[in-house]
Design a protein around this motif. Structure first.
Motif, PDB file in Angstrom:
ATOM      1  N   CYS A 112     -47.276  -2.257  20.043  1.00 43.65           N
ATOM      2  CA  CYS A 112     -46.658  -1.089  20.683  1.00 43.65           C
ATOM      3  C   CYS A 112     -47.557   0.141  20.618  1.00 43.65           C
ATOM      4  N   LEU A 113     -48.383   0.211  19.600  1.00 45.69           N
ATOM      5  CA  LEU A 113     -49.342   1.311  19.492  1.00 45.69           C
ATOM      6  C   LEU A 113     -50.617   1.029  20.293  1.00 45.69           C
ATOM      7  N   GLY A 114     -50.662  -0.152  20.944  1.00 47.70           N
ATOM      8  CA  GLY A 114     -51.791  -0.480  21.808  1.00 47.70           C
ATOM      9  C   GLY A 114     -52.932  -1.209  21.138  1.00 47.70           C
ATOM     10  N   PHE A 115     -52.740  -1.683  19.897  1.00 48.28           N
ATOM     11  CA  PHE A 115     -53.812  -2.399  19.207  1.00 48.28           C
ATOM     12  C   PHE A 115     -53.875  -3.849  19.658  1.00 48.28           C
ATOM     13  N   THR A 116     -55.090  -4.371  19.749  1.00 46.21           N
ATOM     14  CA  THR A 116     -55.300  -5.785  20.056  1.00 46.21           C
ATOM     15  C   THR A 116     -55.579  -6.528  18.748  1.00 46.21           C
ATOM     16  N   GLU A 117     -55.547  -7.847  18.801  1.00 47.26           N
ATOM     17  CA  GLU A 117     -55.830  -8.657  17.601  1.00 47.26           C
ATOM     18  C   GLU A 117     -57.202  -8.340  17.019  1.00 47.26           C
ATOM     19  N   GLU A 118     -58.168  -8.061  17.885  1.00 46.80           N
ATOM     20  CA  GLU A 118     -59.533  -7.772  17.434  1.00 46.80           C
ATOM     21  C   GLU A 118     -59.627  -6.466  16.652  1.00 46.80           C
ATOM     22  N   GLU A 119     -58.656  -5.592  16.805  1.00 45.20           N
ATOM     23  CA  GLU A 119     -58.682  -4.290  16.134  1.00 45.20           C
ATOM     24  C   GLU A 119     -57.917  -4.291  14.812  1.00 45.20           C
ATOM     25  N   VAL A 120     -57.358  -5.452  14.449  1.00 44.48           N
ATOM     26  CA  VAL A 120     -56.550  -5.571  13.236  1.00 44.48           C
ATOM     27  C   VAL A 120     -57.362  -6.331  12.195  1.00 44.48           C
ATOM     28  N   PHE A 121     -57.427  -5.775  10.973  1.00 43.46           N
ATOM     29  CA  PHE A 121     -58.220  -6.373   9.912  1.00 43.46           C
ATOM     30  C   PHE A 121     -57.324  -6.762   8.747  1.00 43.46           C
ATOM     31  N   PHE A 122     -57.428  -8.019   8.320  1.00 40.76           N
ATOM     32  CA  PHE A 122     -56.637  -8.552   7.213  1.00 40.76           C
ATOM     33  C   PHE A 122     -57.510  -8.695   5.973  1.00 40.76           C
ATOM     34  N   THR A 123     -56.871  -8.598   4.823  1.00 37.39           N
ATOM     35  CA  THR A 123     -57.556  -8.873   3.570  1.00 37.39           C
ATOM     36  C   THR A 123     -57.203 -10.297   3.146  1.00 37.39           C
ATOM     37  N   SER A 124     -57.899 -10.785   2.131  1.00 35.90           N
ATOM     38  CA  SER A 124     -57.661 -12.140   1.649  1.00 35.90           C
ATOM     39  C   SER A 124     -57.558 -12.145   0.129  1.00 35.90           C
ATOM     40  N   TRP A 134     -49.251  -2.152  -5.532  1.00 34.42           N
ATOM     41  CA  TRP A 134     -49.170  -2.593  -4.144  1.00 34.42           C
ATOM     42  C   TRP A 134     -50.438  -3.364  -3.802  1.00 34.42           C
ATOM     43  N   VAL A 135     -50.295  -4.342  -2.930  1.00 35.29           N
ATOM     44  CA  VAL A 135     -51.435  -5.115  -2.419  1.00 35.29           C
ATOM     45  C   VAL A 135     -51.597  -4.755  -0.951  1.00 35.29           C
ATOM     46  N   TYR A 136     -52.779  -4.280  -0.597  1.00 34.78           N
ATOM     47  CA  TYR A 136     -53.072  -3.957   0.799  1.00 34.78           C
ATOM     48  C   TYR A 136     -53.230  -5.270   1.555  1.00 34.78           C
ATOM     49  N   ILE A 137     -52.502  -5.414   2.667  1.00 37.13           N
ATOM     50  CA  ILE A 137     -52.505  -6.663   3.433  1.00 37.13           C
ATOM     51  C   ILE A 137     -53.335  -6.551   4.714  1.00 37.13           C
ATOM     52  N   THR A 138     -53.037  -5.545   5.530  1.00 43.30           N
ATOM     53  CA  THR A 138     -53.685  -5.431   6.833  1.00 43.30           C
ATOM     54  C   THR A 138     -53.590  -4.009   7.358  1.00 43.30           C
ATOM     55  N   GLY A 139     -54.435  -3.707   8.311  1.00 39.34           N
ATOM     56  CA  GLY A 139     -54.390  -2.400   8.935  1.00 39.34           C
ATOM     57  C   GLY A 139     -55.219  -2.348  10.202  1.00 39.34           C
ATOM     58  N   GLU A 157     -64.682   1.359  10.308  1.00 41.32           N
ATOM     59  CA  GLU A 157     -65.776   0.834   9.488  1.00 41.32           C
ATOM     60  C   GLU A 157     -65.288   0.455   8.095  1.00 41.32           C
ATOM     61  N   GLU A 158     -64.427   1.280   7.513  1.00 41.76           N
ATOM     62  CA  GLU A 158     -63.882   0.972   6.191  1.00 41.76           C
ATOM     63  C   GLU A 158     -62.999  -0.270   6.246  1.00 41.76           C
ATOM     64  N   LEU A 159     -62.166  -0.391   7.289  1.00 37.02           N
ATOM     65  CA  LEU A 159     -61.300  -1.564   7.414  1.00 37.02           C
ATOM     66  C   LEU A 159     -62.117  -2.851   7.513  1.00 37.02           C
ATOM     67  N   LYS A 160     -63.236  -2.790   8.198  1.00 38.38           N
ATOM     68  CA  LYS A 160     -64.118  -3.961   8.313  1.00 38.38           C
ATOM     69  C   LYS A 160     -64.684  -4.360   6.955  1.00 38.38           C
ATOM     70  N   ALA A 161     -64.958  -3.357   6.103  1.00 38.29           N
ATOM     71  CA  ALA A 161     -65.592  -3.611   4.807  1.00 38.29           C
ATOM     72  C   ALA A 161     -64.602  -4.038   3.723  1.00 38.29           C
ATOM     73  N   VAL A 162     -63.325  -3.648   3.836  1.00 40.09           N
ATOM     74  CA  VAL A 162     -62.336  -3.956   2.795  1.00 40.09           C
ATOM     75  C   VAL A 162     -61.942  -5.429   2.897  1.00 40.09           C
ATOM     76  N   LYS A 163     -62.279  -6.174   1.859  1.00 42.57           N
ATOM     77  CA  LYS A 163     -61.946  -7.606   1.816  1.00 42.57           C
ATOM     78  C   LYS A 163     -60.672  -7.851   1.019  1.00 42.57           C
ATOM     79  N   HIS A 164     -60.371  -6.947   0.080  1.00 42.04           N
ATOM     80  CA  HIS A 164     -59.145  -7.025  -0.717  1.00 42.04           C
ATOM     81  C   HIS A 164     -58.941  -5.683  -1.391  1.00 42.04           C
ATOM     82  N   ALA A 165     -57.689  -5.299  -1.587  1.00 47.48           N
ATOM     83  CA  ALA A 165     -57.416  -4.038  -2.292  1.00 47.48           C
ATOM     84  C   ALA A 165     -56.058  -4.110  -2.979  1.00 47.48           C
ATOM     85  N   VAL A 166     -56.027  -3.580  -4.180  1.00 46.12           N
ATOM     86  CA  VAL A 166     -54.788  -3.416  -4.944  1.00 46.12           C
ATOM     87  C   VAL A 166     -54.782  -1.959  -5.393  1.00 46.12           C
TER      88      VAL A 166
END
Length: 196
Positions: free
Chosen positions: A162-174, A42-47, A56-65
């Motif tokens: 729907c869970l109340g998250f804003t765009e700023e609270e969502v972290f994507f990998t590349s 699996w490839v981690y996309i976003t969270g 803090e971990e989501l901010k640090a994760v740039k890519h994950a498999v």
């Protein structure tokens, strides 16, 4: 008195109408095909998460498999992870995932740290997990490939809203930040992932 009663009766309708397009997150009903369907890479996309250590971990994760393999019994999976945390590639081969079929829950145990998530119904090539951490909401999306369709991403983003998250609270990998997988040669300095 009548105005107060009308207000109280109307309040639930108002609250229900607040997010009319919110589809409930429906947990997977485990059957004999669920665990085999999770096996493999699996490839981690976003969270997103409101649990401070995970933010803090989501901010640090740039890519994950990560990959799931059969464990020592039917309700256990072994997991390997190759993660780029900021500029460092880390490989973890020690994770265990406990499967609780009765409530569609996966529990990740890694170095005495326990994380719990509910497996959410979705496309068979997507892995959506609703995370539980001290009553802080969290949601993650992984896929069989690094590319997710626009429709699937829009559906996931709707769940986040729907869970109340804003765009700023969502972290994507590349994908450009991918680490070489163990044994994989890149041809450009062959950066070796660190074992974690």
């Amino acid at each position: 008195m009548l105005a107060s009663l009308a207000l109280l009766v109307g309040l639930p309708l108002t609250l229900a109408a607040e997010h009319p397009s919110c589809a409930p997150l429906i947990p997977v009903t485990f059957d004999n095909t669920t665990i085999p369907g999770l096996l493999g890479q699996w490839v981690y996309i976003t969270g997103a998460s409101r649990y401070p250590p995970h933010v803090e971990e989501l901010k640090a994760v740039k890519h994950a498999v990560f990959s799931f393999f059969p464990g020592s019994h039917e309700d256990e999976l072994n997991a390997t992870e190759t993660i780029r945390l900021n500029e460092t590639c880390v490989v973890k081969n020690t994770s265990k995932i406990r499967v609780f079929r009765h409530n569609s829950t996966l529990v990740h145990v890694d170095d005495q740290v326990v994380s719990m998530a509910e497996l959410i119904q979705s496309d068979k090539n997507l892995l959506i997990l609703k995370h539980f951490n001290a009553n802080f909401p969290g949601l993650s999306l992984s896929a069989r490939t690094p590319n997710v369709s626009k429709e699937h991403l829009e559906e996931f983003n709707a769940h986040l809203r729907c869970l109340g998250f804003t765009e700023e609270e969502v972290f994507f990998t590349s994908e450009k930040d991918a680490c070489p997988l163990p044994g994989e040669k890149t041809g450009k300095g062959d950066e070796e992932p660190q074992l974690g």
